[in-house]
Design an enzyme around this catalytic site. Structure first.
Site, mmCIF file in Angstrom:
data_model
loop_
_atom_site.group_PDB
_atom_site.id
_atom_site.type_symbol
_atom_site.label_atom_id
_atom_site.label_comp_id
_atom_site.label_asym_id
_atom_site.label_seq_id
_atom_site.Cartn_x
_atom_site.Cartn_y
_atom_site.Cartn_z
ATOM 1 N N ASP A 23 0.822 -1.210 0.000
ATOM 2 C CA ASP A 23 0.000 0.000 0.000
ATOM 3 C C ASP A 23 0.855 1.259 0.000
ATOM 4 O OD1 ASP A 23 -2.642 -1.411 0.471
ATOM 5 O OD2 ASP A 23 -1.529 -2.044 2.230
ATOM 6 N N GLU A 281 0.886 -5.846 -4.851
ATOM 7 C CA GLU A 281 0.667 -5.024 -6.043
ATOM 8 C C GLU A 281 1.910 -4.253 -6.461
ATOM 9 O OE1 GLU A 281 -2.113 -1.258 -7.489
ATOM 10 O OE2 GLU A 281 -2.999 -2.804 -6.201
#
Length: 388
Positions: A23, A281
């Site tokens: 994040d 990610e």
């Protein structure tokens, strides 16, 4: 909304750290790029400065406000105080549906003109994203837009700063630079000749089995793993705590534990390796820009929803002109617990190794395809600046 012509655009990003580094990794890359390349005055609100410091060593975890790379960093402590309309940025981004402080939202509603409000969503290859990208949602007398990164021209694209591709090409074309980079972690000239693999995964990955397959495989292998990743399995192999600097060679395999490095050095690590295991990610996207074969360990979700996302990506990526790259698809599913494999990594790794040239070619073709979609920061800023 109209943006003032007499000053730089201001932008606030709100980030709550759920996946330890993914994040904040995404939000930090986005913040830096918007400030450096677009002259935006960025404030990054983040609730976990300890995780942030692992990828940006200049962060002081004791400060409520500080500057890093030109970005204002605020420690987000669930502030419930009152914000003035003048405190609100021209563009407000909430990352992955985190809850902005109520006082800030109230000030957003009072600000004239109201800010562009975007929910920057997580990355997925699922087709439904194209229909949801830029959709509106009325909130507190304002309109929030959903903005999706993605892999097609009907999404926001992927994070990619200007000059990244040229820096990668120059680095990978310079064996001396690659050896000097890895030498700082203790990698020897002899180890440079081995097949080099970086390993970044979640704790539940079958790492011990993978290491055992490399150890007994006969081909010299060098595994480079950041400190804290697969701690138990790596420590078991080394025979001691898997702290930065720890190293052991058994049969064909050498495992080296690296310190966590700043983001730019992590890019170089991906560039210098022959194969990369990545997770979440942020490192997943950087592996795609590295132009090397990789396997993705996706963040786990309830009811195995992450397996759906994994397969959606593989349907796009693990496919070339000759059809499905079976070794890549099979190993990716096995690594994520989405399927079984008869011999496990004893059979999966040799198949991957044999397909390395094919996967490398696919990685290059995929890069060129992603470049056509523009970059996420530029696409997001262009959309936010549109008149409302």
């Amino acid at each position: 909304m109209p943006f003032p012509a007499d000053r730089a655009t201001s932008l606030a990003i709100f980030c709550k750290v759920v996946d330890n580094y993914g994040d904040i990794g995404i939000c930090w890359r986005l913040a830096r790029q918007l400030q450096l390349e677009h002259g935006v005055r960025v404030t990054l609100w983040v609730d976990d400065l300890v995780s942030f410091k692992r990828i940006c060593p200049e962060i002081d975890v004791e400060l409520d406000a500080q500057k890093a790379a030109g970005v204002t960093v605020r420690h987000w402590r669930d502030q419930e105080g009152v914000f003035a309309a003048s405190d609100v940025a021209d563009i407000v981004i909430e990352f992955f549906a985190c809850d902005i402080p109520p006082g800030y939202i109230a000030a957003m509603a009072q600000r004239q003109p109201q800010p562009a409000w975007l929910n920057l969503e997580g990355l997925t290859a699922e087709e439904w994203v194209e229909g949801c990208h830029k959709l509106t949602s009325p909130r507190h007398g304002m309109i929030k837009h959903f903005f999706f990164p993605g892999f097609t021209g009907k999404t926001g694209g992927l994070l990619r700063e200007a000059g990244l591709e040229e820096r990668r090409r120059q680095f990978q074309a310079d064996p001396v630079a690659m050896q000097a980079f890895l030498a700082q972690f203790g990698v020897t000239a002899q180890e440079m000749a081995a097949t080099k693999v970086s390993l970044f995964c979640y704790p539940h990955a079958p790492v011990a089995e993978l290491l055992a397959s490399w150890q007994g495989g006969g081909e010299p292998m060098l595994c480079l793993v950041p400190e804290g990743v697969a701690f138990d399995a790596v420590g078991s192999f080394i025979g001691a705590d898997a702290v930065a600097g720890a190293v052991r060679t058994l049969d064909a395999l050498t495992v080296r534990v690296l310190p966590f490095v700043p983001q730019d050095d992590y890019d170089r690590l991906l560039w210098a390796c022959d194969f990369n295991f990545v997770r979440g990610e942020d490192s997943f996207v950087r592996a795609q820009w590295a132009g090397k074969p990789f396997i993705w360990h996706i963040y786990p979700q309830d009811e195995n929803l992450h397996h759906v996302k994994l397969r959606a990506f593989l349907q796009r990526y693990a496919l070339d002109a000759d059809g499905v790259i079976d070794s890549l698809a099979g190993a990716s599913e096995y690594w994520n617990g989405a399927s079984a494999a008869g011999q496990g990594w004893l059979g999966l790794w040799p198949a991957l190794r044999a397909d390395m040239p094919r996967m490398t070619a696919r990685a290059g073709a995929w890069q060129r395809q992603m470049l056509d979609n523009g970059d996420l920061a530029g696409n997001l800023l262009s959309f936010a600046r549109l008149p409302r």
